[in-house]
Design a protein around this motif. Structure first.
Motif, PDB file in Angstrom:
ATOM      1  N   GLN A 123       0.858  -1.183   0.000  1.00 31.10           N
ATOM      2  CA  GLN A 123       0.000   0.000   0.000  1.00 31.10           C
ATOM      3  C   GLN A 123       0.897   1.236   0.000  1.00 31.10           C
ATOM      4  O   GLN A 123       1.771   1.381   0.849  1.00 31.10           O
ATOM      5  CB  GLN A 123      -0.904  -0.010   1.231  1.00 31.10           C
ATOM      6  N   GLY A 124       0.701   2.104  -0.990  1.00 30.84           N
ATOM      7  CA  GLY A 124       1.588   3.246  -1.153  1.00 30.84           C
ATOM      8  C   GLY A 124       1.133   4.505  -0.465  1.00 30.84           C
ATOM      9  O   GLY A 124       1.914   5.445  -0.306  1.00 30.84           O
ATOM     10  N   GLU A 125      -0.147   4.550  -0.051  1.00 36.18           N
ATOM     11  CA  GLU A 125      -0.697   5.752   0.561  1.00 36.18           C
ATOM     12  C   GLU A 125      -1.624   5.378   1.710  1.00 36.18           C
ATOM     13  O   GLU A 125      -1.889   4.206   1.943  1.00 36.18           O
ATOM     14  CB  GLU A 125      -1.464   6.570  -0.486  1.00 36.18           C
ATOM     15  N   SER A 126      -2.107   6.388   2.404  1.00 34.90           N
ATOM     16  CA  SER A 126      -3.042   6.280   3.521  1.00 34.90           C
ATOM     17  C   SER A 126      -2.315   5.783   4.767  1.00 34.90           C
ATOM     18  O   SER A 126      -1.112   5.532   4.757  1.00 34.90           O
ATOM     19  CB  SER A 126      -4.235   5.365   3.184  1.00 34.90           C
ATOM     20  N   SER A 127      -3.059   5.611   5.858  1.00 34.13           N
ATOM     21  CA  SER A 127      -2.451   5.149   7.109  1.00 34.13           C
ATOM     22  C   SER A 127      -2.031   3.685   7.013  1.00 34.13           C
ATOM     23  O   SER A 127      -1.332   3.187   7.894  1.00 34.13           O
ATOM     24  CB  SER A 127      -3.433   5.326   8.271  1.00 34.13           C
ATOM     25  N   ARG A 128      -2.421   3.004   5.940  1.00 36.62           N
ATOM     26  CA  ARG A 128      -2.040   1.610   5.722  1.00 36.62           C
ATOM     27  C   ARG A 128      -0.751   1.473   4.914  1.00 36.62           C
ATOM     28  O   ARG A 128      -0.408   0.386   4.477  1.00 36.62           O
ATOM     29  CB  ARG A 128      -3.172   0.878   5.001  1.00 36.62           C
ATOM     30  N   VAL A 129      -0.058   2.580   4.711  1.00 37.43           N
ATOM     31  CA  VAL A 129       1.136   2.574   3.868  1.00 37.43           C
ATOM     32  C   VAL A 129       2.106   1.483   4.315  1.00 37.43           C
ATOM     33  O   VAL A 129       2.341   1.280   5.511  1.00 37.43           O
ATOM     34  CB  VAL A 129       1.815   3.962   3.886  1.00 37.43           C
ATOM     35  N   GLY A 130       2.632   0.766   3.336  1.00 40.72           N
ATOM     36  CA  GLY A 130       3.603  -0.287   3.605  1.00 40.72           C
ATOM     37  C   GLY A 130       3.016  -1.668   3.761  1.00 40.72           C
ATOM     38  O   GLY A 130       3.758  -2.662   3.744  1.00 40.72           O
ATOM     39  N   LEU A 131       1.685  -1.789   3.890  1.00 41.71           N
ATOM     40  CA  LEU A 131       1.073  -3.100   4.091  1.00 41.71           C
ATOM     41  C   LEU A 131       0.937  -3.849   2.763  1.00 41.71           C
ATOM     42  O   LEU A 131       0.407  -3.304   1.783  1.00 41.71           O
ATOM     43  CB  LEU A 131      -0.321  -2.947   4.706  1.00 41.71           C
ATOM     44  N   PRO A 132       1.382  -5.102   2.688  1.00 40.83           N
ATOM     45  CA  PRO A 132       1.107  -5.908   1.498  1.00 40.83           C
ATOM     46  C   PRO A 132      -0.404  -6.017   1.288  1.00 40.83           C
ATOM     47  O   PRO A 132      -1.142  -6.353   2.227  1.00 40.83           O
ATOM     48  CB  PRO A 132       1.724  -7.269   1.846  1.00 40.83           C
ATOM     49  N   SER A 133      -0.854  -5.713   0.078  1.00 41.80           N
ATOM     50  CA  SER A 133      -2.295  -5.631  -0.179  1.00 41.80           C
ATOM     51  C   SER A 133      -2.618  -6.132  -1.583  1.00 41.80           C
ATOM     52  O   SER A 133      -1.776  -6.107  -2.482  1.00 41.80           O
ATOM     53  CB  SER A 133      -2.788  -4.181  -0.050  1.00 41.80           C
ATOM     54  N   VAL A 134      -3.858  -6.567  -1.742  1.00 45.46           N
ATOM     55  CA  VAL A 134      -4.391  -6.858  -3.072  1.00 45.46           C
ATOM     56  C   VAL A 134      -5.112  -5.615  -3.564  1.00 45.46           C
ATOM     57  O   VAL A 134      -5.947  -5.050  -2.851  1.00 45.46           O
ATOM     58  CB  VAL A 134      -5.369  -8.043  -3.041  1.00 45.46           C
ATOM     59  N   PHE A 135      -4.787  -5.180  -4.768  1.00 44.81           N
ATOM     60  CA  PHE A 135      -5.423  -4.011  -5.363  1.00 44.81           C
ATOM     61  C   PHE A 135      -6.361  -4.455  -6.482  1.00 44.81           C
ATOM     62  O   PHE A 135      -5.982  -5.233  -7.352  1.00 44.81           O
ATOM     63  CB  PHE A 135      -4.378  -3.047  -5.925  1.00 44.81           C
ATOM     64  N   ILE A 136      -7.584  -3.946  -6.423  1.00 46.35           N
ATOM     65  CA  ILE A 136      -8.561  -4.159  -7.487  1.00 46.35           C
ATOM     66  C   ILE A 136      -8.805  -2.804  -8.128  1.00 46.35           C
ATOM     67  O   ILE A 136      -9.418  -1.923  -7.522  1.00 46.35           O
ATOM     68  CB  ILE A 136      -9.875  -4.732  -6.934  1.00 46.35           C
ATOM     69  N   ARG A 137      -8.307  -2.635  -9.342  1.00 45.27           N
ATOM     70  CA  ARG A 137      -8.480  -1.350 -10.030  1.00 45.27           C
ATOM     71  C   ARG A 137      -9.623  -1.464 -11.035  1.00 45.27           C
ATOM     72  O   ARG A 137      -9.540  -2.232 -11.993  1.00 45.27           O
ATOM     73  CB  ARG A 137      -7.189  -0.933 -10.744  1.00 45.27           C
ATOM     74  N   LEU A 138     -10.688  -0.693 -10.799  1.00 44.93           N
ATOM     75  CA  LEU A 138     -11.835  -0.704 -11.694  1.00 44.93           C
ATOM     76  C   LEU A 138     -11.624   0.263 -12.856  1.00 44.93           C
ATOM     77  O   LEU A 138     -10.977   1.292 -12.704  1.00 44.93           O
ATOM     78  CB  LEU A 138     -13.112  -0.331 -10.932  1.00 44.93           C
ATOM     79  N   THR A 139     -12.188  -0.082 -13.987  1.00 42.85           N
ATOM     80  CA  THR A 139     -12.091   0.746 -15.185  1.00 42.85           C
ATOM     81  C   THR A 139     -13.113   1.881 -15.133  1.00 42.85           C
ATOM     82  O   THR A 139     -14.232   1.700 -14.651  1.00 42.85           O
ATOM     83  CB  THR A 139     -12.339  -0.099 -16.443  1.00 42.85           C
ATOM     84  N   GLY A 140     -12.707   3.041 -15.642  1.00 38.73           N
ATOM     85  CA  GLY A 140     -13.640   4.151 -15.814  1.00 38.73           C
ATOM     86  C   GLY A 140     -13.520   5.220 -14.753  1.00 38.73           C
ATOM     87  O   GLY A 140     -13.289   4.926 -13.579  1.00 38.73           O
ATOM     88  N   CYS A 141     -13.672   6.482 -15.179  1.00 43.36           N
ATOM     89  CA  CYS A 141     -13.666   7.611 -14.262  1.00 43.36           C
ATOM     90  C   CYS A 141     -14.324   8.811 -14.943  1.00 43.36           C
ATOM     91  O   CYS A 141     -13.968   9.152 -16.074  1.00 43.36           O
ATOM     92  CB  CYS A 141     -12.238   7.972 -13.845  1.00 43.36           C
ATOM     93  N   PRO A 142     -15.265   9.485 -14.281  1.00 47.20           N
ATOM     94  CA  PRO A 142     -15.911  10.656 -14.872  1.00 47.20           C
ATOM     95  C   PRO A 142     -15.084  11.928 -14.718  1.00 47.20           C
ATOM     96  O   PRO A 142     -15.456  12.964 -15.271  1.00 47.20           O
ATOM     97  CB  PRO A 142     -17.226  10.765 -14.091  1.00 47.20           C
TER      98      PRO A 142
END
Length: 219
Positions: free
Chosen positions: A20-39
């Motif tokens: 995790q690169g940001e937030s208070s969870r920075v540094g934690l190994p995480s699974v990222f789900i990136r959704l398509t699309g942005c307005p």
């Protein structure tokens, strides 16, 4: 004959494992789900590849992929995840499966329907983003101590806007507040110095994943 309901599906840009690169969870190994699309079209967006493309995956397929990576922390991001209505049941199902779930959202869409077990990381748009007018200010009243506000700043004008907002609306009393510099626009040390000089009740952050891997996709 009764029609069989089709499983919920979402357009997925990528699913990957990283720190995790940001937030208070920075540094934690995480699974990222990136959704398509942005307005939105923020001038410094670093994930424009997620505006289009990707693959359609059913909710069970996404959950199975996440389970395969065997990590407790999951971050749903974009694009703008809430632009896809099926994002809400995805967040609930991930929480139900026992994951610690965070949602990275622009703050332009209503966060009220998000499962309360999910930590909502709301990215308020500064004037320099070009999307300041898209901020949904009603979201501020919905924030809890489980959520976080992120403000990405381009220059001194953005900083002054953020500082006044933090003071006037007492944002730090709502939830943790994170300030980040726009890469290549505002030197990190400059923002750090401003925060210290003003004794702002915020957390300074850099994008750890970029420090480690640069702009490599899937990191």
């Amino acid at each position: 004959m009764k029609a069989t309901a089709r499983p919920l599906a979402l357009k997925i840009s990528e699913i990957f494992v990283s720190l995790q690169g940001e937030s208070s969870r920075v540094g934690l190994p995480s699974v990222f789900i990136r959704l398509t699309g942005c307005p939105l079209r923020c001038v410094w967006c670093d994930t424009t590849y997620a505006f289009n493309g990707g693959q359609t995956m059913s909710l069970p397929e996404i959950l199975a992929e996440v389970a395969h990576h065997a990590l407790p922390h999951v971050c749903v991001t974009g694009g703008e995840p809430l632009a896809q209505p099926a994002c809400l049941p995805l967040l609930s199902e991930l929480s139900e499966a026992g994951h610690a779930v965070s949602l990275e959202t622009s703050g332009a869409l209503d966060i009220g329907g998000v499962d309360p077990r999910v930590s909502r990381i709301v990215d308020l748009k500064a004037p320099g983003s070009g999307e300041f007018h898209r901020n949904r200010w009603q979201n501020l009243a919905l924030l809890t101590a489980n959520d976080e506000l992120k403000l990405v700043l381009k220059d001194r004008a953005d900083y002054e806007w953020a500082r006044q907002l933090i003071v006037d609306r007492q944002l730090a009393a709502l939830c943790p507040v994170l300030l980040s510099p726009v890469e290549g626009e505002l030197p990190a040390v400059t923002l750090a110095d401003w925060i210290l000089a003003d004794r702002l009740p915020v957390r300074f952050q850099l994008q750890l994943h970029k420090v480690l891997w640069g702009k490599m996709r899937g990191r």
